[in-house]
Design an enzyme around this catalytic site. Structure first.
Site, PDB file in Angstrom:
ATOM      1  N   ASN A   1    -134.687 -17.636   1.515  1.00  0.00           N
ATOM      2  CA  ASN A   1    -135.565 -18.759   1.857  1.00  0.00           C
ATOM      3  C   ASN A   1    -136.385 -18.454   3.099  1.00  0.00           C
ATOM      4  O   ASN A   1    -137.581 -18.748   3.158  1.00  0.00           O
ATOM      5  CB  ASN A   1    -134.750 -20.042   2.086  1.00  0.00           C
ATOM      6  CG  ASN A   1    -134.452 -20.785   0.809  1.00  0.00           C
ATOM      7  OD1 ASN A   1    -134.832 -20.371  -0.285  1.00  0.00           O
ATOM      8  ND2 ASN A   1    -133.738 -21.891   0.940  1.00  0.00           N
TER       9      ASN A   1
ATOM     10  N   GLU B   1    -129.066 -16.766  -0.274  1.00  0.00           N
ATOM     11  CA  GLU B   1    -130.043 -17.835  -0.516  1.00  0.00           C
ATOM     12  C   GLU B   1    -130.757 -18.231   0.777  1.00  0.00           C
ATOM     13  O   GLU B   1    -131.970 -18.418   0.797  1.00  0.00           O
ATOM     14  CB  GLU B   1    -129.365 -19.051  -1.138  1.00  0.00           C
ATOM     15  CG  GLU B   1    -128.839 -18.823  -2.542  1.00  0.00           C
ATOM     16  CD  GLU B   1    -129.920 -18.569  -3.582  1.00  0.00           C
ATOM     17  OE1 GLU B   1    -131.094 -18.959  -3.366  1.00  0.00           O
ATOM     18  OE2 GLU B   1    -129.605 -17.962  -4.616  1.00  0.00           O
TER      19      GLU B   1
ATOM     20  N   ARG C   1    -139.926 -19.167  -8.357  1.00  0.00           N
ATOM     21  CA  ARG C   1    -138.803 -19.643  -7.556  1.00  0.00           C
ATOM     22  C   ARG C   1    -138.190 -20.825  -8.287  1.00  0.00           C
ATOM     23  O   ARG C   1    -138.893 -21.720  -8.747  1.00  0.00           O
ATOM     24  CB  ARG C   1    -139.230 -20.044  -6.143  1.00  0.00           C
ATOM     25  CG  ARG C   1    -139.973 -18.982  -5.355  1.00  0.00           C
ATOM     26  CD  ARG C   1    -139.309 -17.634  -5.308  1.00  0.00           C
ATOM     27  NE  ARG C   1    -137.938 -17.700  -4.838  1.00  0.00           N
ATOM     28  CZ  ARG C   1    -137.107 -16.690  -4.884  1.00  0.00           C
ATOM     29  NH1 ARG C   1    -137.471 -15.539  -5.395  1.00  0.00           N
ATOM     30  NH2 ARG C   1    -135.876 -16.810  -4.443  1.00  0.00           N
TER      31      ARG C   1
END
Length: 143
Positions: free
Chosen positions: A46, A42, A103
């Site tokens: 990002n 994650e 997203r």
């Protein structure tokens, strides 16, 4: 351990495996490895999507260490991307600046759920650093 790689989506898997390999010395259970790998995934994603806005010219640094108690893994994911204007807002579940890319806005929520501690430091135009930690062996100790 420290690894630096290009901000390409295919390197997200490399980061996951590198961190998993590093933490094997702590004798984690599979669930703990999966938790840390998910959080790293994650954080790196990002950086790629939001920090560098999908550009492959940026670098991402992943650093891992083990605290003196030998039970806690520390993981830092750092980019020199655009930074986050409002960290508090960005950490709210379902908040996303990229709805055009489908997203979910759950990246920070997943990091918080899978790790014991999460800190996000960001400065506009300079990048973002995500610092996470997780105690390894807690589940075995509770049995």
């Amino acid at each position: 351990m420290e690894v630096v790689f290009d901000s390409r989506s295919e390197n997200e898997g490399f980061a996951r495996v590198a961190v998993a390999a590093f933490m094997t010395q702590m004798d984690p259970v599979l669930e703990e490895v999966a938790d840390v790998k998910t959080a790293v995934s994650e954080a790196v994603t990002n950086s790629i999507i939001h920090g560098y806005e999908g550009r492959t010219s940026g670098k991402i640094t992943v650093w891992c260490g083990i605290e003196k108690d030998k039970k806690t893994i520390l993981v830092t994911v750092k980019d020199q991307g655009i930074g986050i204007e409002n960290v508090e807002q960005a950490m709210e579940p379902l908040y996303t600046t990229r709805p055009d890319m489908d997203r979910s806005g759950m990246g920070f929520a997943f990091m918080e759920a899978f790790m014991d501690e999460l800190q996000v430091i960001s400065k506009l135009g300079e990048g973002t650093t995500i610092i996470m930690s997780k105690e390894i062996g807690k589940a075995q100790a509770e049995e």
